[in-house]
Design an enzyme around this catalytic site. Sequence first.
Site, PDB file in Angstrom:
ATOM      1  CG  ASP A   1       3.158  -9.975 -11.567  1.00 55.31           C
ATOM      2  OD1 ASP A   1       2.277  -9.678 -12.367  1.00 55.31           O
ATOM      3  OD2 ASP A   1       3.537  -9.710 -10.608  1.00 55.31           O
TER       4      ASP A   1
ATOM      5  CE1 TYR B   1      -1.188  -0.375  -4.447  1.00 56.79           C
ATOM      6  CE2 TYR B   1       0.748  -1.094  -3.095  1.00 56.79           C
ATOM      7  CZ  TYR B   1      -0.469  -1.404  -3.896  1.00 56.79           C
ATOM      8  OH  TYR B   1      -0.821  -2.727  -4.167  1.00 56.79           O
TER       9      TYR B   1
ATOM     10  CD  GLU C   1      -1.608  -7.079  -0.556  1.00 51.41           C
ATOM     11  OE1 GLU C   1      -1.431  -6.900  -1.708  1.00 51.41           O
ATOM     12  OE2 GLU C   1      -1.542  -8.242  -0.212  1.00 51.41           O
TER      13      GLU C   1
ATOM     14  CG  ASN D   1      -0.316 -10.371  -7.487  1.00 49.62           C
ATOM     15  OD1 ASN D   1      -0.325 -10.364  -6.432  1.00 49.62           O
ATOM     16  ND2 ASN D   1       0.895 -10.592  -8.473  1.00 49.62           N
TER      17      ASN D   1
ATOM     18  N   GLY E   1      -4.573  -5.975  -7.804  1.00 52.85           N
ATOM     19  CA  GLY E   1      -5.148  -4.643  -7.531  1.00 52.85           C
ATOM     20  C   GLY E   1      -6.182  -4.209  -8.573  1.00 52.85           C
TER      21      GLY E   1
ATOM     22  NE  ARG F   1       0.290  -7.898 -11.648  1.00 52.34           N
ATOM     23  CZ  ARG F   1       0.050  -7.530 -10.405  1.00 52.34           C
ATOM     24  NH1 ARG F   1      -0.895  -6.699  -9.851  1.00 52.34           N
ATOM     25  NH2 ARG F   1       1.110  -7.651  -9.624  1.00 52.34           N
TER      26      ARG F   1
ATOM     27  CD  GLU G   1       5.298 -11.885  -6.200  1.00 53.24           C
ATOM     28  OE1 GLU G   1       4.516 -11.373  -6.468  1.00 53.24           O
ATOM     29  OE2 GLU G   1       6.431 -11.664  -5.426  1.00 53.24           O
TER      30      GLU G   1
ATOM     31  CB  SER H   1       1.105  -4.705  -1.952  1.00 50.82           C
ATOM     32  OG  SER H   1      -0.136  -4.679  -2.338  1.00 50.82           O
TER      33      SER H   1
END
Length: 325
Positions: A271, A229, A13, A286, A290, A269, A284, A155
């Site tokens: 999910d 992306y 990443e 994070n 991002g 974050r 998940e 990612s």
Amino acid sequence: MKVAVIMGGASPEHEVSLASGAGIAEAAAGLGHTVIELVIERDGSWRDGQHEAIELLQDADVAVPALHGEGGEDGVIQGFLQQLKVPYVGSGVAASAVGLDKHLTKTILHAHGLPVTPGITLGGADLRDPEAAHQQLKAAGIEFPVFVKPNNGGSSYGVTRVTDAAALTDAIASAASVDGARVLIEQEMRGREIDLAVMQFPDGRVDAGPALEIHSDPNQPFFNTTAKYSKGAGEQFVVPAPLDAELAATLRRTAIEVFETLGCEGLARVDFFVPAGGGPVVNEINTFPGFTPASQFPRMWAAAGMTYADVVQNLLETAHARAAE
């Protein structure tokens, strides 16, 4: 403040991190802070030299480890900063390490009574034994389609959606190329994909922004690296997500509970999947998601009335307040 923004890193990443770091650096400079940009190359070396980086970091009021994946979200850089006694944005060593380890995250959340995606974890010789994977899936009552993913990483690198047993071996090999220690195989969850942005404030309060729903690109098998992306990827986000009051409250409460159960700080974050007719299931977390202006995390807070710069300022102030304590 004098703010050191660390970006790049040795994980897959790397480019995503450079984009996140550039956005944060620009916002911090626009807020009147003095910004120092420190880049870690793909081989793990510091662009300006490690000794020089240490001196710059020790002179900073706050560091922002805008790194994703291995070496950035796994507690390594956090431990380095703590050794240097440099205040930093985000979770500490333990929460970062747990958050990047999907197997450990789900083990802890499940033990705490929080619903997680059903799956199995392969390690050691089982990674080279397709029959062992088949037997474990059968014993766990997991049927195709499944998702095969590296235990560590983000990612969607190394992630494959598998619809039959014949494709399982290649999918495991792909995931193992990213994380050779452990690979997860998880049941596909049919339903809505919802993310929540959790953030801590200088007074210690933790809150979640409006939920975001992901509408996957119909030209991709799932919300994979390409979908995340590619140009126009942000058009797949609906925020605030259209949710009834009860579901919205459950998601917010659960996201904050996940954050606090894992001992997170600063931001994360979380999910979720929301199966038809069922309650939210944690997919998940994070611990440094991002962070470009188009990324999910700042977009969720934008729906709450906070600009990108507002979010950056809050994270800096929260890290500074935590250090003062």
